[in-house]
Design an enzyme around this catalytic site. Structure first.
Site, PDB file in Angstrom:
ATOM      1  N   ARG A   9       0.821  -1.221   0.000  1.00 50.54           N
ATOM      2  CA  ARG A   9       0.000   0.000   0.000  1.00 50.54           C
ATOM      3  C   ARG A   9       0.856   1.273   0.000  1.00 50.54           C
ATOM      4  O   ARG A   9       0.403   2.309  -0.493  1.00 50.54           O
ATOM      5  CB  ARG A   9      -0.936  -0.006   1.215  1.00 50.54           C
ATOM      6  CG  ARG A   9      -2.162  -0.877   0.991  1.00 50.54           C
ATOM      7  CD  ARG A   9      -3.058  -0.878   2.202  1.00 50.54           C
ATOM      8  NE  ARG A   9      -4.379  -1.394   1.884  1.00 50.54           N
ATOM      9  CZ  ARG A   9      -5.344  -1.579   2.786  1.00 50.54           C
ATOM     10  NH1 ARG A   9      -5.124  -1.309   4.063  1.00 50.54           N
ATOM     11  NH2 ARG A   9      -6.521  -2.034   2.416  1.00 50.54           N
ATOM     12  N   LYS A  61     -18.463 -16.127   3.833  1.00 46.55           N
ATOM     13  CA  LYS A  61     -19.899 -15.865   3.993  1.00 46.55           C
ATOM     14  C   LYS A  61     -20.614 -15.410   2.728  1.00 46.55           C
ATOM     15  O   LYS A  61     -20.148 -14.516   2.033  1.00 46.55           O
ATOM     16  CB  LYS A  61     -20.092 -14.793   5.060  1.00 46.55           C
ATOM     17  CG  LYS A  61     -19.701 -15.242   6.442  1.00 46.55           C
ATOM     18  CD  LYS A  61     -19.970 -14.112   7.387  1.00 46.55           C
ATOM     19  CE  LYS A  61     -19.618 -14.474   8.810  1.00 46.55           C
ATOM     20  NZ  LYS A  61     -19.592 -13.248   9.631  1.00 46.55           N
ATOM     21  N   GLY A  70      -7.769  -7.995  -0.703  1.00 49.06           N
ATOM     22  CA  GLY A  70      -7.891  -8.882   0.455  1.00 49.06           C
ATOM     23  C   GLY A  70      -7.129 -10.187   0.319  1.00 49.06           C
ATOM     24  O   GLY A  70      -5.980 -10.213  -0.115  1.00 49.06           O
ATOM     25  N   GLY A 125     -12.449  -4.052   2.082  1.00 46.46           N
ATOM     26  CA  GLY A 125     -13.860  -3.660   2.153  1.00 46.46           C
ATOM     27  C   GLY A 125     -14.245  -2.677   1.065  1.00 46.46           C
ATOM     28  O   GLY A 125     -15.341  -2.750   0.501  1.00 46.46           O
TER      29      GLY A 125
HETATM   30  C1  3PG Z   1      -8.565  -1.469   5.254  1.00 40.67           C
HETATM   31  O1  3PG Z   1      -7.520  -1.920   5.700  1.00 40.67           O
HETATM   32  O2  3PG Z   1      -9.483  -2.201   4.810  1.00 40.67           O
HETATM   33  C2  3PG Z   1      -8.727   0.005   5.172  1.00 40.67           C
HETATM   34  O3  3PG Z   1      -7.561   0.664   5.517  1.00 40.67           O
HETATM   35  C3  3PG Z   1      -9.901   0.465   5.997  1.00 40.67           C
HETATM   36  O4  3PG Z   1      -9.700   0.173   7.352  1.00 40.67           O
HETATM   37  P1  3PG Z   1     -10.946   0.044   8.308  1.00 40.67           P
HETATM   38  O5  3PG Z   1     -11.680  -1.202   7.894  1.00 40.67           O
HETATM   39  O6  3PG Z   1     -10.393  -0.045   9.709  1.00 40.67           O
HETATM   40  O7  3PG Z   1     -11.794   1.271   8.113  1.00 40.67           O
END
Ligand code: 3PG
Ligand code: MG
Length: 418
Positions: free
Chosen positions: A40, A206, A375, A398
């Site tokens: 990142r 899920k 992810g 997310g």
């Molecule tokens: C992540 O790692 O998915 C993002 O940096 C967002 O982090 P968070 O889910 O704690 O908001």
């Protein structure tokens, strides 16, 4: 892209407040926090280099972890500043706060091309609350706003949304960084009119996490391949026994609707036909969260759609690996999100690894475009050393899911239109 990007800016001598997602994995080693994956950070370098070349003063803001308003030392961005200086090849001034007079003073003596990183914005509760007073304090540091934090763009927080609104209201420009632009291009535009066949591989635990993505992609994809524990909720919906597999019994109707939509639309919707199963046994050892660690015994292949009563399905089996790989090899566009099994355990990693190999191979040999939705799939590809063999890997978790669901991300919405 309909939003302003850093390329459109004239920022010589201006203070550019840049939201980045430096929420990277860290591990404690000899009392020091060490970054275990700097992707990142590295992915923001094109934006930072462009802005330094343009003569901007770069003020970087980020969060790390979820300190919930506490100054949690293990979640300080200090080690990130060191790493950034290293990979950028320029000094990075670390400021041990993100607002206040001291910070403003240091920023006031910055020269064009200088780079500063603010301390974790989540050391203040006001960040996640998108508190307008806090956002004003951050906005005091900005002439121009840039968002390169795709991974945090699904959050309407002060540094991802509030500041942009304030800068825009003052007549300042709010632009997407180059990483943000790439993410929106690959996860968005590229999937609007994909070269066909368009094959989507979805895994993970899920159905509830992925159902909106499944629903949306049923309108676009030619083939959807399902893996991970969510496959067992689909099996349950088809009337099979799932043994001790992880299932969401309350999502059976959701799964049934997805199956019905797939058949109505003529989308090839594949579930695994065989599994790697094992008997889960609770141990008295506890994990980091204090939950009992489960051991898996009697690992074996089950070629029955009904899972044995004493066992859980933990990976797709060899026949499914073959079927899924064949589909992937036919694709011209691939979207992959979520592992096929519990890939952290070698015994249940083959399904995910085989899919990773097929995606890499067809990208390299057949000119397919492969887009990896962030992810665990990215983790799996990197672990298999295939990360550079695919077209694009998202830095979002997310955020990429929400974007693939077709939702407007607040961090993107707040940017200026072209
Ligand atoms: C992540 O790692 O998915 C993002 O940096 C967002 O982090 P968070 O889910 O704690 O908001
Ligand atoms: Mg997250």
């Amino acid at each position: 892209m309909a939003k302003l990007t850093v390329r459109d800016l004239n920022v010589r001598g201006k203070r550019v407040f840049i939201r980045v997602d430096y929420n990277v994995p860290l591990e404690e080693k000899d009392g020091k926090m060490v970054i275990t994956d700097a992707t990142r950070i590295i992915e923001t370098l094109p934006t930072l280099r462009l802005l330094t070349e343009m003569g901007a003063k770069l003020i970087l803001a980020a969060h790390l972890g979820r300190p919930k308003g506490k100054k949690e030392p293990s979640m300080s961005l200090r080690p990130i500043a060191e790493k950034l200086a290293d990979v950028l090849g320029r000094p990075v001034v670390f400021l041990d706060d993100c607002i206040g007079e001291k910070v403003e003073k240091t920023i006031s003596i910055m020269q064009p091309g200088d780079v500063a990183l603010l301390e974790n914005v989540r050391y203040y509760n006001e960040e996640e609350a998108n508190d307008p007073v806090f956002a004003e304090k951050l906005a005091k540091l900005a002439d121009v706003y840039v968002n390169d934090a795709f991974g945090a763009a699904h959050r309407a927080h002060a540094s991802t949304e509030g500041v942009a609104r304030i800068v825009a209201k003052r007549g300042g420009q709010c632009a997407a960084g180059l990483l943000m632009e790439r993410e929106l291009k690959f996860l968005g535009d590229e999937l609007e009119n994909p070269a066909r066949p368009f094959v989507v591989i979805l895994g993970g635990a899920k159905v509830s996490d992925k159902i909106q993505v499944i629903d949306r992609l049923l309108d676009k994809a030619d083939t959807i391949l399902i893996g991970g524990a969510m496959a067992y909720t689909f099996r349950l919906a088809q009337g099979y026994k799932t043994g001790k597999s992880l299932v969401e019994a309350d999502k059976v109707d959701t799964a049934k609707s997805a199956l019905a939509k797939a058949s109505a639309k003529g989308v090839k919707f594949l579930l695994p036909t065989d599994d790697v199963v094992a008997v889960p046994v609770k141990t008295d050892k506890l994990d980091k969260k204090g939950k009992p660690i489960i051991e898996f015994q009697n690992v074996r292949i089950s070629s029955d759609m009904n899972c044995p009563d004493d066992a859980a399905g933990l990976d797709i089996g060899p026949a499914s690996v073959k079927a899924y790989s064949d589909e992937v090899m036919k694709a011209k566009t691939i979207l992959w999100n979520g592992p096929m099994g519990l890939f952290e355990d070698k015994r249940f990693a083959e399904g995910t690894n085989a899919v990773a190999r097929a995606v890499a191979e067809t990208t390299q040999n057949n000119g397919a475009k492969s887009i990896i939705g962030g992810g665990d799939s990215v983790k799996a590809l990197n672990k298999a050393k295939l990360g550079d063999k695919v077209t694009f890997m998202s830095t979002g978790g997310g955020a990429s899911l929400e974007f693939l669901e077709g939702r407007v991300l607040p961090g993107v919405a707040a940017l200026s239109d072209k």
